[in-house]
Scaffold this motif. Structure first.
Motif, mmCIF file in Angstrom:
data_model
loop_
_atom_site.group_PDB
_atom_site.id
_atom_site.type_symbol
_atom_site.label_atom_id
_atom_site.label_comp_id
_atom_site.label_asym_id
_atom_site.label_seq_id
_atom_site.Cartn_x
_atom_site.Cartn_y
_atom_site.Cartn_z
ATOM 1 N N LEU A 84 -3.538 42.682 30.302
ATOM 2 C CA LEU A 84 -4.500 42.646 29.199
ATOM 3 C C LEU A 84 -5.842 43.233 29.633
ATOM 4 O O LEU A 84 -6.574 43.807 28.832
ATOM 5 N N LYS A 85 -6.146 43.116 30.919
ATOM 6 C CA LYS A 85 -7.385 43.682 31.469
ATOM 7 C C LYS A 85 -7.238 45.182 31.736
ATOM 8 O O LYS A 85 -8.213 45.928 31.694
ATOM 9 N N MET A 86 -5.998 45.612 32.024
ATOM 10 C CA MET A 86 -5.744 47.026 32.387
ATOM 11 C C MET A 86 -4.629 47.602 31.524
ATOM 12 O O MET A 86 -3.578 48.005 32.036
ATOM 13 N N PRO A 87 -4.811 47.646 30.210
ATOM 14 C CA PRO A 87 -3.718 48.077 29.337
ATOM 15 C C PRO A 87 -3.303 49.531 29.546
ATOM 16 O O PRO A 87 -2.113 49.836 29.520
ATOM 17 N N ILE A 88 -4.269 50.421 29.757
ATOM 18 C CA ILE A 88 -3.935 51.842 29.909
ATOM 19 C C ILE A 88 -3.191 52.083 31.221
ATOM 20 O O ILE A 88 -2.169 52.775 31.258
ATOM 21 N N GLN A 89 -3.695 51.468 32.317
ATOM 22 C CA GLN A 89 -2.999 51.629 33.608
ATOM 23 C C GLN A 89 -1.579 51.083 33.542
ATOM 24 O O GLN A 89 -0.656 51.649 34.146
ATOM 25 N N THR A 90 -1.400 49.991 32.793
ATOM 26 C CA THR A 90 -0.064 49.393 32.666
ATOM 27 C C THR A 90 0.888 50.354 31.966
ATOM 28 O O THR A 90 2.030 50.559 32.410
ATOM 29 N N LEU A 91 0.423 50.960 30.886
ATOM 30 C CA LEU A 91 1.255 51.931 30.166
ATOM 31 C C LEU A 91 1.511 53.171 31.021
ATOM 32 O O LEU A 91 2.614 53.731 31.010
ATOM 33 N N LYS A 92 0.513 53.605 31.773
ATOM 34 C CA LYS A 92 0.666 54.824 32.581
ATOM 35 C C LYS A 92 1.649 54.627 33.740
ATOM 36 O O LYS A 92 2.453 55.505 34.026
ATOM 37 N N VAL A 93 1.598 53.460 34.391
ATOM 38 C CA VAL A 93 2.502 53.268 35.526
ATOM 39 C C VAL A 93 3.946 53.129 35.051
ATOM 40 O O VAL A 93 4.884 53.567 35.733
ATOM 41 N N GLY A 94 4.134 52.558 33.840
ATOM 42 C CA GLY A 94 5.490 52.445 33.301
ATOM 43 C C GLY A 94 6.037 53.760 32.805
ATOM 44 O O GLY A 94 7.254 53.976 32.810
ATOM 45 N N SER A 95 5.163 54.665 32.375
ATOM 46 C CA SER A 95 5.608 55.953 31.825
ATOM 47 C C SER A 95 5.433 57.075 32.838
ATOM 48 O O SER A 95 6.411 57.571 33.412
#
Length: 319
Positions: A84-95
């Motif tokens: 929730l604090k790092m939503p963009i990084q979370t999406l980027k590492v998964g994709s």
């Protein structure tokens, strides 16, 4: 000697996988950008001649010199506080991160295992959750950044398997606990133990009737290793089906810690799963795996780790 790359290698699960792969006789490269990982988790490995550490973000191009036989992709924020604090990084590492590592696996002719999660099931309408259940996920809710990153990760992994013939494995990890978790990561077990150690009341969200099923880290790592060495390319649930309500779990933690605090209730966060329990039929049949460590045994080991870590941190603060 065969070489394995463990992304997220300084994290909770990644560091335990580094330990296991070294014990199995592999040369291990741990890769981590340390946004949620902790070098303390792997500092005991720096003296090992067959261990290397690369400080790198897998969302950027990944280069590993020399041969590579296996990739274990465990890089991702995994707790609600983190993603929730790092939503963009979370999406980027998964994709992007998964895409980079699948490409690396293809170039190196390596087998890759990706860490998915029970969160692909969302707030499930099927209980217990089987691998053929497609889930009930809100893609634009607060948890969507993690849930959909993992769902995309599974999809692109299967695409590389079917289109390129890449050797892929997918593990769906259910709630796991053990030494090296962060007390501040927001997940229910470290949150409860952290509050107990600090003399605070334990926070239960909702009425406490929602369920979880907790697997000790050693059992989980064994299941992951067996899946990596299997010839099964489709998702496999790895977790402990011993289900418990959050209310009951909080009471267990109070009993374990001897704390005289109480349980307090706060509103349930949006899209928080009401039930979580793995169906591990596939893991039993395909991998010959099932958990061995009881919750009472695992909790004692985990509590001792947290007590020592808190004591060390307090000592450092007074120096």
């Amino acid at each position: 000697m065969k070489r394995v790359l463990v992304t997220g290698g300084a994290g909770f699960l990644g560091s335990h996988l580094c330990d296991r792969m070294l014990r199995e006789g592999y040369s291990v490269i741990a890769m981590d950008n340390l946004i949620t990982g902790d070098l303390r988790n792997i500092e005991h490995l720096f003296k090992e001649k067959d261990f290397e550490f690369y400080h790198h973000d897998v969302s950027k191009f990944v280069h590993v010199p020399g041969p590579l036989d296996y990739i274990l992709h465990f890089a991702s924020p995994a707790s609600p506080i983190d993603y929730l604090k790092m939503p963009i990084q979370t999406l980027k590492v998964g994709s992007l991160g998964t895409h980079n590592l699948l490409g690396l696996a293809r170039v190196k002719k390596a087998r890759i295992l990706v860490a998915s999660t029970s969160e692909v099931y969302g707030d499930p309408l099927v209980h217990p959750q089987t691998e053929d259940y497609w889930g009930n996920v809100n893609p634009i809710g607060p948890r969507g950044v993690y849930d959909e990153a993992k769902r995309f990760q599974e999809a692109i992994t299967m695409a590389y398997h079917t289109f390129h013939g890449l050797e892929t494995r997918i593990v769906r990890i259910f709630n796991t606990y053990g030494p090296r978790m962060r007390l501040d990561d927001g997940r229910v077990l470290p949150a409860f133990i952290g509050q107990a150690l600090r003399g605070q009341d334990l926070t239960v969200f909702g009425d406490g009737s929602q369920t979880r099923a907790f697997c000790y880290v050693d059992d989980l790592v064994d299941g992951i290793y067996r899946l990596l060495m299997s010839d099964y390319p489709y998702p496999v649930n790895i977790g402990n089906p011993d289900e418990i309500t959050i209310q009951e779990f909080g009471e267990e933690i109070l009993k374990l810690t001897g704390a005289d605090q109480k349980l307090i209730h706060k509103p349930l966060p949006k899209d928080d799963p009401k039930q979580r329990k793995p169906d591990i039929t596939k893991a039993k049949e395909i991998l010959g795996w099932e958990p061995k460590v009881s919750r009472s045994e695992g909790l004692k080991l985990t509590y001792e780790f947290f007590k020592e870590r808190v004591k060390t941190e307090k000592a450092q603060e007074t120096e």
